[in-house]
Design an enzyme around this catalytic site. Structure first.
Site, PDB file in Angstrom:
ATOM      1  N   LYS A 243      65.235 -25.618  22.321  1.00  0.00           N
ATOM      2  CA  LYS A 243      65.462 -24.114  21.995  1.00  0.00           C
ATOM      3  C   LYS A 243      66.374 -24.255  20.498  1.00  0.00           C
ATOM      4  CE  LYS A 243      68.925 -20.538  23.204  1.00  0.00           C
ATOM      5  NZ  LYS A 243      69.827 -20.124  24.202  1.00  0.00           N
ATOM      6  N   ASP A 248      73.627 -17.069  17.736  1.00  0.00           N
ATOM      7  CA  ASP A 248      73.101 -16.225  18.723  1.00  0.00           C
ATOM      8  C   ASP A 248      74.185 -15.309  18.887  1.00  0.00           C
ATOM      9  OD1 ASP A 248      72.228 -14.976  21.020  1.00  0.00           O
ATOM     10  OD2 ASP A 248      72.638 -16.393  22.354  1.00  0.00           O
ATOM     11  N   LYS A 255      77.175  -9.831  22.302  1.00  0.00           N
ATOM     12  CA  LYS A 255      78.039 -10.568  22.809  1.00  0.00           C
ATOM     13  C   LYS A 255      79.615 -10.071  22.461  1.00  0.00           C
ATOM     14  CE  LYS A 255      75.685 -15.201  22.822  1.00  0.00           C
ATOM     15  NZ  LYS A 255      75.300 -15.309  24.231  1.00  0.00           N
ATOM     16  N   ASP A 266      73.762 -22.958  19.336  1.00  0.00           N
ATOM     17  CA  ASP A 266      72.652 -22.813  20.456  1.00  0.00           C
ATOM     18  C   ASP A 266      71.305 -23.230  19.975  1.00  0.00           C
ATOM     19  OD1 ASP A 266      72.213 -21.550  22.670  1.00  0.00           O
ATOM     20  OD2 ASP A 266      71.621 -19.367  21.847  1.00  0.00           O
ATOM     21  N   ASP A 325      69.893 -10.964  25.051  1.00  0.00           N
ATOM     22  CA  ASP A 325      71.031 -11.982  24.898  1.00  0.00           C
ATOM     23  C   ASP A 325      70.263 -13.171  25.758  1.00  0.00           C
ATOM     24  OD1 ASP A 325      72.805 -13.652  24.342  1.00  0.00           O
ATOM     25  OD2 ASP A 325      74.437 -13.117  25.692  1.00  0.00           O
ATOM     26  N   GLU A 327      67.580 -14.612  25.203  1.00  0.00           N
ATOM     27  CA  GLU A 327      66.636 -15.003  23.998  1.00  0.00           C
ATOM     28  C   GLU A 327      65.715 -16.500  23.939  1.00  0.00           C
ATOM     29  OE1 GLU A 327      69.289 -17.501  22.750  1.00  0.00           O
ATOM     30  OE2 GLU A 327      69.870 -15.291  23.613  1.00  0.00           O
ATOM     31  N   ARG A 329      64.800 -18.239  26.435  1.00  0.00           N
ATOM     32  CA  ARG A 329      63.594 -18.606  27.109  1.00  0.00           C
ATOM     33  C   ARG A 329      62.348 -17.992  26.680  1.00  0.00           C
ATOM     34  NH1 ARG A 329      66.669 -15.198  32.006  1.00  0.00           N
ATOM     35  NH2 ARG A 329      68.202 -16.586  30.976  1.00  0.00           N
TER      36      ARG A 329
END
Length: 485
Positions: A243, A248, A255, A266, A325, A327, A329
């Site tokens: 990933k 993010d 968030k 991230d 959020d 995201e 996956r």
């Protein structure tokens, strides 16, 4: 160089050409003359016997240089020696060259000591106008019978760890998707590694809707990067999928301000798989390793994916996005499909995926899910290198929670925090390819590593682990790949 240069030496302690000496002292070992002198000096100043505790001492009968002792604890095995050496080099600052003198049984652990020294000696130059003058050692001499192979292995591990930490620490303004793709190319320059980059146009042509959907809200378009190390004598093929969310914000499911701090990290999974592939090439491991970096900026804007939108992943499956959020996956789904198309023997994905994993396991254990045999192999590798990991189930009874009324599956459970990490693992499993075209064929052996809790150390340093990015799972993955040779 962000980690110290290593050398093994057979010089007597009294003749070592260094600026300071660090004694590794196993309190539980039978005492020889040197250990007796160092123990007496440590006891004289009330030194702690806790593993990894570092204390400045004076041992004039052994060395005239500034000296310190680091406690190895009662179990003087390789893991304890690695931990102690890392703690000592991380803590003993202000000396250009430090000599490590292992006492008692620790002298047999040359490779582990070298590895600990490279990990503990990492430093990030940073952006300060006036950098601090007292820094960690640039050179470490180890008074133990190490070999060239030991030094090469420790350097490869140190280099891999440093690459992850450098990339994760770099501010997102200087490390967008295209920048990370460029960094991947630069990282493997001169090695027998092939790099392929899909830009936004190539992603669109290839149907990579997960990566495109996450990245479409940013002015910095997404990327998919394939880093392929394929030696002629390869005995197997391991695919790594990481990933790579370079920042993010949560997208339109924004968030809170406090939760957004630190979200430059991230992309830790992408940095990890890149570093492991490079280490495999550096060590000339006879295993093919392909790393897939799934890279996007998750930003809110008028063009961002909305809650309720449907994205089509590269294998044709559709996902209703209930939470922008969730995201990671989505980009991993495309990466898993791409990796599966090459029919590897094993797929491992690495991601700072869920806050739920920190709630479940804390900040020291990696959450491990996947096919039973592959999970067992990873856990065994992690145990051998002393990285903490814990297996979690992928319960069949949660499969129904993935269902969407308008798409093949949803990406999140709204208003239900139960089993969030397990839900994410079940989602990812849907995109792991099968061993044949038969509908009931087993899936390619697959392991999912959720490193959201362990990828960043927000507390104080311990052993060779400093505050900040940890490069968690790098050593376990190098070990896992090595065992498949």
């Amino acid at each position: 160089m962000p980690y110290p240069v290593l050398e093994f030496t057979d010089q007597p302690t009294t003749e070592i050409a260094a600026d300071a000496v660090l004694f590794l002292l196993p309190w539980g070992d039978p005492a020889d003359d040197a250990s007796t002198s160092v123990r007496a000096a440590a006891d004289a100043v009330g030194a702690s016997r806790s593993a990894g505790a570092v204390t400045r001492v004076s041992v004039p009968e052994l060395v005239s240089l500034p000296a310190a002792v680091v406690a190895v604890g009662d179990g003087a095995d390789a893991a304890a020696s690695r931990f102690a050496a890392g703690a000592g080099i991380r803590t003993l600052i202000g000396f250009e060259t430090v000599a490590i003198v292992p006492l008692g049984g620790t002298a047999a652990h040359a490779r582990a000591i070298a590895e600990g020294a490279t990990l503990g000696g990492y430093r990030f130059d940073g952006y300060k106008k006036n950098a601090p003058g007292r820094v960690r050692a640039n050179r470490v001499l180890i008074a133990a019978p190490g070999t060239d192979d030991d030094a090469a292995f420790a350097a490869a591990v140190g280099e891999a760890s440093a690459l992850v930490k450098d990339l994760v620490t770099t501010p997102a303004e200087w490390l967008g998707p295209a920048d990370l793709a460029d960094a991947a190319r630069a990282a493997v320059e001169g090695l027998p590694v092939e790099v392929t980059v899909w830009d936004e146009d190539a992603l669109r042509a290839g149907g990579f809707g997960g990566i495109l959907g996450v990245g479409q809200g940013s002015v910095r378009p997404p990327r998919l990067v394939r880093v392929d190390y394929s030696p002629a004598d390869a005995t197997g093929h391991v695919a790594l999928v990481g990933k790579g969310i370079t920042f993010d914000t949560g997208g339109l499911s924004l968030k809170p301000a406090g939760s957004m701090v630190g979200m430059k990290y991230d992309m830790c999974g992408a940095a990890t798989v890149l570093a492991v592939a490079r280490a495999a090439a550096r060590l000339a491991v006879p295993v093919r390793v392909t790393a897939w970096l799934c890279i996007a900026d998750n930003m809110p804007s008028g063009s961002a994916t909305r809650p309720g939108d449907v994205l089509r992943i590269a294998d044709g499956q559709t996902v209703e996005v209930l939470n922008t959020d969730a995201e990671g996956r989505l980009v991993l789904a495309d990466g898993l499909v791409a990796a599966s198309r090459e029919n590897p023997d094993l797929i491992v994905d690495v991601a700072t995926l869920t806050g739920a994993i920190t709630t479940a396991l804390g900040t020291r254990h990696t959450g491990v899910m996947g096919e039973e045999g592959a999970v067992a192999a990873y856990l065994a590798a992690a145990e051998r290198v002393c990285e903490l990991a814990w297996p979690l189930p992928l319960p069949d009874h949660m499969e129904d929670e993935l269902d969407s009324p308008i798409a093949d599956l949803v990406n999140a459970k709204i208003g239900d925090p139960a089993g969030g990490s397990l839900f994410a693992g079940l989602f990812l499993r849907r995109f792991v390819g099968r061993l044949s075209d038969a509908d009931d064929a087993p899936r390619i052996p697959w392991v999912h590593l959720d490193i959201a809790g362990v990828g960043m150390n927000k507390g104080g340093g311990y052993g060779f682990t400093d505050k900040g990015p940890t490069a968690a799972t790098v050593r376990s993955l190098i070990e896992l790949i090595g065992t498949r040779a």
